[in-house]
Motif scaffolding. Structure first.
Motif, PDB file in Angstrom:
ATOM      1  N   LEU A 184       0.887  -1.165   0.000  1.00 46.08           N
ATOM      2  CA  LEU A 184       0.000   0.000   0.000  1.00 46.08           C
ATOM      3  C   LEU A 184       0.925   1.215   0.000  1.00 46.08           C
ATOM      4  O   LEU A 184       1.773   1.346   0.864  1.00 46.08           O
ATOM      5  CB  LEU A 184      -0.894  -0.001   1.236  1.00 46.08           C
ATOM      6  N   ILE A 185       0.766   2.053  -1.017  1.00 38.73           N
ATOM      7  CA  ILE A 185       1.604   3.256  -1.143  1.00 38.73           C
ATOM      8  C   ILE A 185       0.699   4.483  -1.013  1.00 38.73           C
ATOM      9  O   ILE A 185      -0.290   4.606  -1.738  1.00 38.73           O
ATOM     10  CB  ILE A 185       2.294   3.291  -2.527  1.00 38.73           C
ATOM     11  N   HIS A 186       1.048   5.373  -0.094  1.00 38.94           N
ATOM     12  CA  HIS A 186       0.334   6.645   0.038  1.00 38.94           C
ATOM     13  C   HIS A 186       0.791   7.534  -1.119  1.00 38.94           C
ATOM     14  O   HIS A 186       1.985   7.635  -1.383  1.00 38.94           O
ATOM     15  CB  HIS A 186       0.662   7.302   1.383  1.00 38.94           C
ATOM     16  N   THR A 187      -0.148   8.172  -1.811  1.00 37.78           N
ATOM     17  CA  THR A 187       0.223   8.904  -3.028  1.00 37.78           C
ATOM     18  C   THR A 187      -0.208  10.363  -3.008  1.00 37.78           C
ATOM     19  O   THR A 187      -1.116  10.766  -2.278  1.00 37.78           O
ATOM     20  CB  THR A 187      -0.402   8.233  -4.270  1.00 37.78           C
ATOM     21  N   TYR A 188       0.494  11.107  -3.840  1.00 35.16           N
ATOM     22  CA  TYR A 188       0.151  12.503  -4.103  1.00 35.16           C
ATOM     23  C   TYR A 188       0.168  12.675  -5.608  1.00 35.16           C
ATOM     24  O   TYR A 188       1.148  12.314  -6.272  1.00 35.16           O
ATOM     25  CB  TYR A 188       1.166  13.441  -3.449  1.00 35.16           C
ATOM     26  N   LEU A 189      -0.921  13.188  -6.177  1.00 31.45           N
ATOM     27  CA  LEU A 189      -1.020  13.412  -7.616  1.00 31.45           C
ATOM     28  C   LEU A 189      -0.687  14.868  -7.918  1.00 31.45           C
ATOM     29  O   LEU A 189      -1.394  15.773  -7.479  1.00 31.45           O
ATOM     30  CB  LEU A 189      -2.430  13.071  -8.115  1.00 31.45           C
ATOM     31  N   HIS A 190       0.400  15.065  -8.655  1.00 29.99           N
ATOM     32  CA  HIS A 190       0.835  16.424  -9.031  1.00 29.99           C
ATOM     33  C   HIS A 190       0.350  16.698 -10.452  1.00 29.99           C
ATOM     34  O   HIS A 190       0.687  15.966 -11.381  1.00 29.99           O
ATOM     35  CB  HIS A 190       2.358  16.528  -8.956  1.00 29.99           C
ATOM     36  N   ILE A 191      -0.437  17.753 -10.595  1.00 32.13           N
ATOM     37  CA  ILE A 191      -1.023  18.078 -11.903  1.00 32.13           C
ATOM     38  C   ILE A 191      -0.396  19.345 -12.457  1.00 32.13           C
ATOM     39  O   ILE A 191      -0.363  20.381 -11.795  1.00 32.13           O
ATOM     40  CB  ILE A 191      -2.560  18.239 -11.790  1.00 32.13           C
ATOM     41  N   LYS A 192       0.139  19.229 -13.688  1.00 31.21           N
ATOM     42  CA  LYS A 192       0.685  20.377 -14.405  1.00 31.21           C
ATOM     43  C   LYS A 192       0.075  20.392 -15.800  1.00 31.21           C
ATOM     44  O   LYS A 192      -0.594  19.441 -16.203  1.00 31.21           O
ATOM     45  CB  LYS A 192       2.212  20.251 -14.555  1.00 31.21           C
ATOM     46  N   ASP A 193       0.332  21.460 -16.563  1.00 40.04           N
ATOM     47  CA  ASP A 193      -0.184  21.557 -17.926  1.00 40.04           C
ATOM     48  C   ASP A 193       0.282  20.403 -18.804  1.00 40.04           C
ATOM     49  O   ASP A 193      -0.456  19.911 -19.643  1.00 40.04           O
ATOM     50  CB  ASP A 193       0.250  22.881 -18.578  1.00 40.04           C
ATOM     51  N   ASP A 194       1.536  19.977 -18.607  1.00 42.88           N
ATOM     52  CA  ASP A 194       2.105  18.959 -19.494  1.00 42.88           C
ATOM     53  C   ASP A 194       1.970  17.525 -18.971  1.00 42.88           C
ATOM     54  O   ASP A 194       2.529  16.603 -19.536  1.00 42.88           O
ATOM     55  CB  ASP A 194       3.576  19.275 -19.800  1.00 42.88           C
ATOM     56  N   GLY A 195       1.241  17.328 -17.881  1.00 35.35           N
ATOM     57  CA  GLY A 195       1.027  15.954 -17.431  1.00 35.35           C
ATOM     58  C   GLY A 195       0.681  15.820 -15.967  1.00 35.35           C
ATOM     59  O   GLY A 195       0.759  16.771 -15.198  1.00 35.35           O
ATOM     60  N   SER A 235       3.627   9.687   7.157  1.00 38.11           N
ATOM     61  CA  SER A 235       4.468  10.772   7.671  1.00 38.11           C
ATOM     62  C   SER A 235       5.426  11.298   6.599  1.00 38.11           C
ATOM     63  O   SER A 235       5.709  12.493   6.538  1.00 38.11           O
ATOM     64  CB  SER A 235       5.259  10.301   8.889  1.00 38.11           C
ATOM     65  N   GLU A 236       5.914  10.406   5.731  1.00 39.45           N
ATOM     66  CA  GLU A 236       6.801  10.832   4.644  1.00 39.45           C
ATOM     67  C   GLU A 236       6.020  11.674   3.632  1.00 39.45           C
ATOM     68  O   GLU A 236       6.513  12.688   3.135  1.00 39.45           O
ATOM     69  CB  GLU A 236       7.430   9.614   3.962  1.00 39.45           C
ATOM     70  N   LYS A 237       4.791  11.268   3.362  1.00 38.58           N
ATOM     71  CA  LYS A 237       3.934  12.039   2.452  1.00 38.58           C
ATOM     72  C   LYS A 237       3.668  13.425   3.041  1.00 38.58           C
ATOM     73  O   LYS A 237       3.701  14.433   2.339  1.00 38.58           O
ATOM     74  CB  LYS A 237       2.611  11.293   2.228  1.00 38.58           C
ATOM     75  N   LYS A 238       3.429  13.466   4.346  1.00 37.25           N
ATOM     76  CA  LYS A 238       3.156  14.737   5.019  1.00 37.25           C
ATOM     77  C   LYS A 238       4.350  15.684   4.897  1.00 37.25           C
ATOM     78  O   LYS A 238       4.188  16.875   4.630  1.00 37.25           O
ATOM     79  CB  LYS A 238       2.828  14.465   6.495  1.00 37.25           C
TER      80      LYS A 238
END
Length: 197
Positions: free
Chosen positions: A45-56, A66-69
């Motif tokens: 199980l991996i805690h994720t963060y989705l980064h959205i930019k114009d190019d992807g 805690s690492e995600k935080k």
């Protein structure tokens, strides 16, 4: 927002993993501490963060909440993007980073490739109170030692992916391996090479 992924680890590299979730493969960028935590797992199980930019859209993953935080805290600082935040978390252990921020050690944070003095000062200024109030990290498990050839090739692959010149990385890796014997882990090898690059 994708909060976490739970599935089979199809590919495990020091810089990214591919997780199969019900037949869909997700490419997730990770730090070295996450890599060391999940290296021997088949399902995770991996805690994720989705980064959205114009190019992807880019997914970043963490073995611990805690690492995600901490990653999100680093992203909140002007001049720190996802790649820089991941580089910081790959170059400094959880405890080193927490200690450097809490003790206002600009030099340690500035030692990370791509982090200048002003950015290091901003990180400390904006995060020291948060760090002192809350324990943002649990110590990541050390990864087991591998043979030198596997260790060398995995480290070289990770470093070139992080943007380090291949010949400079090879020279640094060989020097570190020569001095360390068989006691060094992949994570330590990459961190030392990043500090020397």
């Amino acid at each position: 927002m994708i909060s976490y992924l739970k599935g089979k680890l199809v590919i495990k590299e020091p810089t990214h993993v591919i997780i199969d979730v019900n037949g869909v493969g997700y490419h997730v960028n990770i730090s070295l501490s996450t890599f060391s935590s999940i290296k021997d797992q088949e399902n995770t199980l991996i805690h994720t963060y989705l980064h959205i930019k114009d190019d992807g859209h880019t997914l970043f993953g963490f073995s611990h909440e805690s690492e995600k935080k901490m990653f999100l805290n680093l992203l909140s600082i002007s001049g720190v993007g996802p790649s820089t935040a991941l580089m910081i978390q790959s170059s400094l252990s959880a405890e080193e980073l927490k200690q450097a921020i809490a003790s206002e050690d600009v030099k340690t944070i500035q030692g990370v490739k791509g982090v200048g003095a002003k950015t290091a000062q901003r990180i400390i200024l904006e995060l020291k109170d948060k760090i002192r109030k809350e324990g943002l990290y649990t110590e990541a498990d050390k990864i087991s030692s591998s043979s030198h050839n596997t260790l060398r090739s995995e480290a070289l692959s990770a470093l070139t992916t992080l943007g380090i010149n291949k010949s400079a990385a090879e020279k640094s890796i060989d020097g570190i391996l020569k001095n360390s014997g068989n006691t060094i882990t992949l994570e330590e090898l990459i961190k030392l090479t990043l500090k020397n690059a």
